[in-house]
Motif scaffolding. Structure first.
Motif, PDB file in Angstrom:
ATOM      1  N   HIS A 106     136.029 -81.574   0.000  1.00 22.05           N
ATOM      2  CA  HIS A 106     136.901 -81.786   1.152  1.00 22.05           C
ATOM      3  C   HIS A 106     138.331 -82.205   0.799  1.00 22.05           C
ATOM      4  O   HIS A 106     139.295 -81.598   1.286  1.00 22.05           O
ATOM      5  CB  HIS A 106     136.244 -82.776   2.125  1.00 22.05           C
ATOM      6  N   PRO A 107     138.529 -83.211  -0.091  1.00 20.62           N
ATOM      7  CA  PRO A 107     139.918 -83.652  -0.323  1.00 20.62           C
ATOM      8  C   PRO A 107     140.777 -82.571  -0.978  1.00 20.62           C
ATOM      9  O   PRO A 107     141.992 -82.568  -0.795  1.00 20.62           O
ATOM     10  CB  PRO A 107     139.766 -84.844  -1.283  1.00 20.62           C
ATOM     11  N   ILE A 108     140.139 -81.659  -1.718  1.00 25.95           N
ATOM     12  CA  ILE A 108     140.913 -80.649  -2.459  1.00 25.95           C
ATOM     13  C   ILE A 108     141.329 -79.515  -1.527  1.00 25.95           C
ATOM     14  O   ILE A 108     142.251 -78.770  -1.816  1.00 25.95           O
ATOM     15  CB  ILE A 108     140.083 -80.137  -3.667  1.00 25.95           C
ATOM     16  N   GLN A 109     140.643 -79.385  -0.393  1.00 26.76           N
ATOM     17  CA  GLN A 109     141.028 -78.356   0.577  1.00 26.76           C
ATOM     18  C   GLN A 109     141.492 -79.002   1.886  1.00 26.76           C
ATOM     19  O   GLN A 109     141.516 -78.360   2.932  1.00 26.76           O
ATOM     20  CB  GLN A 109     139.902 -77.335   0.798  1.00 26.76           C
ATOM     21  N   ASN A 110     141.895 -80.257   1.785  1.00 28.05           N
ATOM     22  CA  ASN A 110     142.427 -80.982   2.930  1.00 28.05           C
ATOM     23  C   ASN A 110     143.819 -80.442   3.285  1.00 28.05           C
ATOM     24  O   ASN A 110     144.505 -79.887   2.443  1.00 28.05           O
ATOM     25  CB  ASN A 110     142.538 -82.465   2.541  1.00 28.05           C
ATOM     26  N   LEU A 111     144.207 -80.613   4.549  1.00 21.31           N
ATOM     27  CA  LEU A 111     145.473 -80.059   5.033  1.00 21.31           C
ATOM     28  C   LEU A 111     146.663 -80.418   4.141  1.00 21.31           C
ATOM     29  O   LEU A 111     147.474 -79.559   3.789  1.00 21.31           O
ATOM     30  CB  LEU A 111     145.720 -80.545   6.473  1.00 21.31           C
ATOM     31  N   ARG A 112     146.754 -81.711   3.749  1.00 19.57           N
ATOM     32  CA  ARG A 112     147.962 -82.091   3.004  1.00 19.57           C
ATOM     33  C   ARG A 112     147.993 -81.473   1.605  1.00 19.57           C
ATOM     34  O   ARG A 112     149.064 -81.167   1.087  1.00 19.57           O
ATOM     35  CB  ARG A 112     148.142 -83.610   2.972  1.00 19.57           C
ATOM     36  N   VAL A 113     146.821 -81.261   1.027  1.00 19.20           N
ATOM     37  CA  VAL A 113     146.781 -80.612  -0.288  1.00 19.20           C
ATOM     38  C   VAL A 113     147.125 -79.123  -0.143  1.00 19.20           C
ATOM     39  O   VAL A 113     147.901 -78.579  -0.929  1.00 19.20           O
ATOM     40  CB  VAL A 113     145.410 -80.817  -0.969  1.00 19.20           C
ATOM     41  N   LEU A 114     146.596 -78.474   0.880  1.00 19.58           N
ATOM     42  CA  LEU A 114     146.916 -77.056   1.103  1.00 19.58           C
ATOM     43  C   LEU A 114     148.418 -76.876   1.354  1.00 19.58           C
ATOM     44  O   LEU A 114     149.036 -75.949   0.824  1.00 19.58           O
ATOM     45  CB  LEU A 114     146.110 -76.493   2.277  1.00 19.58           C
ATOM     46  N   ALA A 119     153.666 -74.996  -0.563  1.00 19.25           N
ATOM     47  CA  ALA A 119     155.105 -75.235  -0.718  1.00 19.25           C
ATOM     48  C   ALA A 119     155.512 -75.335  -2.187  1.00 19.25           C
ATOM     49  O   ALA A 119     156.467 -74.700  -2.618  1.00 19.25           O
ATOM     50  CB  ALA A 119     155.495 -76.512   0.031  1.00 19.25           C
ATOM     51  N   THR A 120     154.790 -76.127  -2.960  1.00 20.00           N
ATOM     52  CA  THR A 120     155.228 -76.416  -4.337  1.00 20.00           C
ATOM     53  C   THR A 120     155.006 -75.230  -5.261  1.00 20.00           C
ATOM     54  O   THR A 120     155.790 -74.972  -6.156  1.00 20.00           O
ATOM     55  CB  THR A 120     154.472 -77.648  -4.876  1.00 20.00           C
TER      56      THR A 120
ATOM     57  N   PHE B 121     148.414 -71.268 -11.182  1.00 17.56           N
ATOM     58  CA  PHE B 121     149.776 -71.327 -10.658  1.00 17.56           C
ATOM     59  C   PHE B 121     150.813 -71.317 -11.789  1.00 17.56           C
ATOM     60  O   PHE B 121     151.987 -71.595 -11.551  1.00 17.56           O
ATOM     61  CB  PHE B 121     149.956 -72.570  -9.772  1.00 17.56           C
ATOM     62  N   ASN B 122     150.364 -71.013 -13.029  1.00 11.84           N
ATOM     63  CA  ASN B 122     151.270 -70.919 -14.191  1.00 11.84           C
ATOM     64  C   ASN B 122     152.196 -72.123 -14.305  1.00 11.84           C
ATOM     65  O   ASN B 122     153.413 -71.977 -14.393  1.00 11.84           O
ATOM     66  CB  ASN B 122     152.137 -69.651 -14.091  1.00 11.84           C
ATOM     67  N   GLN B 123     151.611 -73.316 -14.310  1.00 10.05           N
ATOM     68  CA  GLN B 123     152.423 -74.527 -14.369  1.00 10.05           C
ATOM     69  C   GLN B 123     152.485 -75.070 -15.797  1.00 10.05           C
ATOM     70  O   GLN B 123     151.528 -74.934 -16.569  1.00 10.05           O
ATOM     71  CB  GLN B 123     151.830 -75.597 -13.447  1.00 10.05           C
ATOM     72  N   THR B 124     153.599 -75.691 -16.133  1.00 16.77           N
ATOM     73  CA  THR B 124     153.728 -76.359 -17.429  1.00 16.77           C
ATOM     74  C   THR B 124     152.952 -77.684 -17.384  1.00 16.77           C
ATOM     75  O   THR B 124     152.603 -78.173 -16.310  1.00 16.77           O
ATOM     76  CB  THR B 124     155.199 -76.696 -17.731  1.00 16.77           C
ATOM     77  N   ASN B 129     151.497 -82.686 -14.621  1.00 19.16           N
ATOM     78  CA  ASN B 129     151.591 -84.147 -14.523  1.00 19.16           C
ATOM     79  C   ASN B 129     152.231 -84.579 -13.200  1.00 19.16           C
ATOM     80  O   ASN B 129     151.823 -85.572 -12.604  1.00 19.16           O
ATOM     81  CB  ASN B 129     152.412 -84.716 -15.685  1.00 19.16           C
ATOM     82  N   GLN B 130     153.221 -83.817 -12.737  1.00 13.53           N
ATOM     83  CA  GLN B 130     153.865 -84.152 -11.455  1.00 13.53           C
ATOM     84  C   GLN B 130     152.877 -84.034 -10.294  1.00 13.53           C
ATOM     85  O   GLN B 130     152.903 -84.833  -9.365  1.00 13.53           O
ATOM     86  CB  GLN B 130     155.079 -83.254 -11.214  1.00 13.53           C
ATOM     87  N   TRP B 131     152.043 -83.003 -10.346  1.00 15.69           N
ATOM     88  CA  TRP B 131     150.973 -82.851  -9.346  1.00 15.69           C
ATOM     89  C   TRP B 131     150.090 -84.105  -9.353  1.00 15.69           C
ATOM     90  O   TRP B 131     149.839 -84.717  -8.307  1.00 15.69           O
ATOM     91  CB  TRP B 131     150.163 -81.590  -9.668  1.00 15.69           C
ATOM     92  N   ALA B 132     149.617 -84.491 -10.527  1.00 16.25           N
ATOM     93  CA  ALA B 132     148.738 -85.663 -10.629  1.00 16.25           C
ATOM     94  C   ALA B 132     149.461 -86.909 -10.112  1.00 16.25           C
ATOM     95  O   ALA B 132     148.904 -87.680  -9.317  1.00 16.25           O
ATOM     96  CB  ALA B 132     148.281 -85.852 -12.073  1.00 16.25           C
ATOM     97  N   GLN B 133     150.698 -87.092 -10.549  1.00 19.40           N
ATOM     98  CA  GLN B 133     151.477 -88.270 -10.120  1.00 19.40           C
ATOM     99  C   GLN B 133     151.597 -88.338  -8.594  1.00 19.40           C
ATOM    100  O   GLN B 133     151.489 -89.416  -8.004  1.00 19.40           O
ATOM    101  CB  GLN B 133     152.903 -88.204 -10.681  1.00 19.40           C
ATOM    102  N   HIS B 134     151.850 -87.188  -7.978  1.00 26.44           N
ATOM    103  CA  HIS B 134     152.044 -87.155  -6.524  1.00 26.44           C
ATOM    104  C   HIS B 134     150.839 -87.761  -5.796  1.00 26.44           C
ATOM    105  O   HIS B 134     150.987 -88.633  -4.937  1.00 26.44           O
ATOM    106  CB  HIS B 134     152.280 -85.717  -6.064  1.00 26.44           C
TER     107      HIS B 134
END
Lengths: 214, 214
Positions: A106-114, A119-120, B121-124, B129-134
């Protein structure tokens, strides 16, 4: 009791099922997760729940958050009908099943993660759906194996009465369909879904039955 | 009892702390998450845990999975010293704190999710690390607010004895540092960490103290 909820939030849906199974009446305070940039992000709601997530339950002047903590609270305070068995190992198996959904899916497919993935990482809606499908599939496949392997096979995830595991499973299936998962790979789970949705406690907790449904 | 564990797995670390706090002795079966493509993915380990995740606990011939379910099992079976208070609302607050880490933070920065983000997503490494930090920052900020807001402020997350919340928090801080989070924003949490690590149950559960540490 007052439940801060959103009709389509599967974590809110879990708590609605538990309240119904326990036969408890409650007031709904809808928090719209998409309207106005997300009502959960307002200062007013953050004062209720600093996590900016639904659900939250207000009872006896206390605010409780995190759906599994709320369901366990209801179980502690209103033990009948039980949502967990007495035997510690059986209880751990059921909690483990619930956590496969509540932690690993659930948390990995939660709205804020999607939203963040979209976006990122500049992903299309279709690619975002594939992300969701990937994690849902991993979780449902593991959960189905756990259900088949446990010693008390019955109509529900564990035995012949609904438990915390079913409370987590059923809302997740709604998300699975929304993101286009092929559920025919999970016949055991689909059987359990039928038995659950035949119960008014589950049927009346469904998103489309809620006062804030669109 | 036999714990399938990996020294750096923060979910395994939670269970090690709980076993130590309860004064229980156990055997370690190390599962190396990076060696040979990941020992957790072998058929042999999947027969133990179909989720292909650590930890798993074997006790009295049953295999239990999901760290929070295992810790609650230990609490049910060996109630002293308690990791949760008796009052249902206090208990829900602590479980809620634990779930902020166990649901909203840890699974999103878990090894398999980071690997997927990197590859798909072809990330460095820096972007991963930025994903994890967020997600870690979102969770720790919310958790710190919850700690400050609760009525029993003390040396630990809740009151003056360690609970399930501290058991989840301390391992997460190791991950936070590994991914480069700025923890100076969380002075309350850093104070709690000092009190926890002063206890042998926490100190002896640390990754670098484990037999499989590298």
């Amino acid at each position: 009791m007052k439940l801060y909820t959103f009709f389509r939030s599967s974590a809110s849906y879990r708590v609605r099922i538990a309240l119904n199974l326990k036969g408890l009446s409650y007031e709904q305070a809808p928090i719209h997760l998409r309207r106005g940039g997300g009502e959960q992000l307002t200062a007013a709601y953050r004062a209720i729940n600093p996590q900016a997530l639904v659900p939250a339950l207000e009872d006896d002047g206390r605010i409780l958050t995190q759906s599994l903590a709320i369901v366990e609270y209801l179980e502690d305070k209103y033990p009948n009908p039980p949502l967990l068995p007495k035997d510690p190992a059986d209880k751990a198996i059921i909690r483990g099943m619930a956590l496969v959904i509540a932690c690993e899916v659930h948390p990995i497919q939660n709205l804020r993660v999607l939203n963040y993935v979209k976006a990122t990482f500049n992903q299309t809606d279709e690619q975002v759906n594939q992300w969701a499908q990937h994690w849902i599939d991993l979780g449902l496949a593991a959960l189905q194996e756990m259900i088949v392997a446990q010693p008390k096979r019955g109509k529900f995830c564990f035995g012949d009465a609904p438990t915390l595991a079913d409370i987590c499973l059923i809302p997740q299936l709604g998300n699975a369909r929304r993101y286009g998962c092929d559920l025919s790979k999970y016949p055991t789970i689909l059987e359990i879904e039928k038995h659950c949705n035949a119960l008014p406690a589950f049927a009346n907790a469904a998103p489309e039955k809620q006062p804030d449904a669109e």
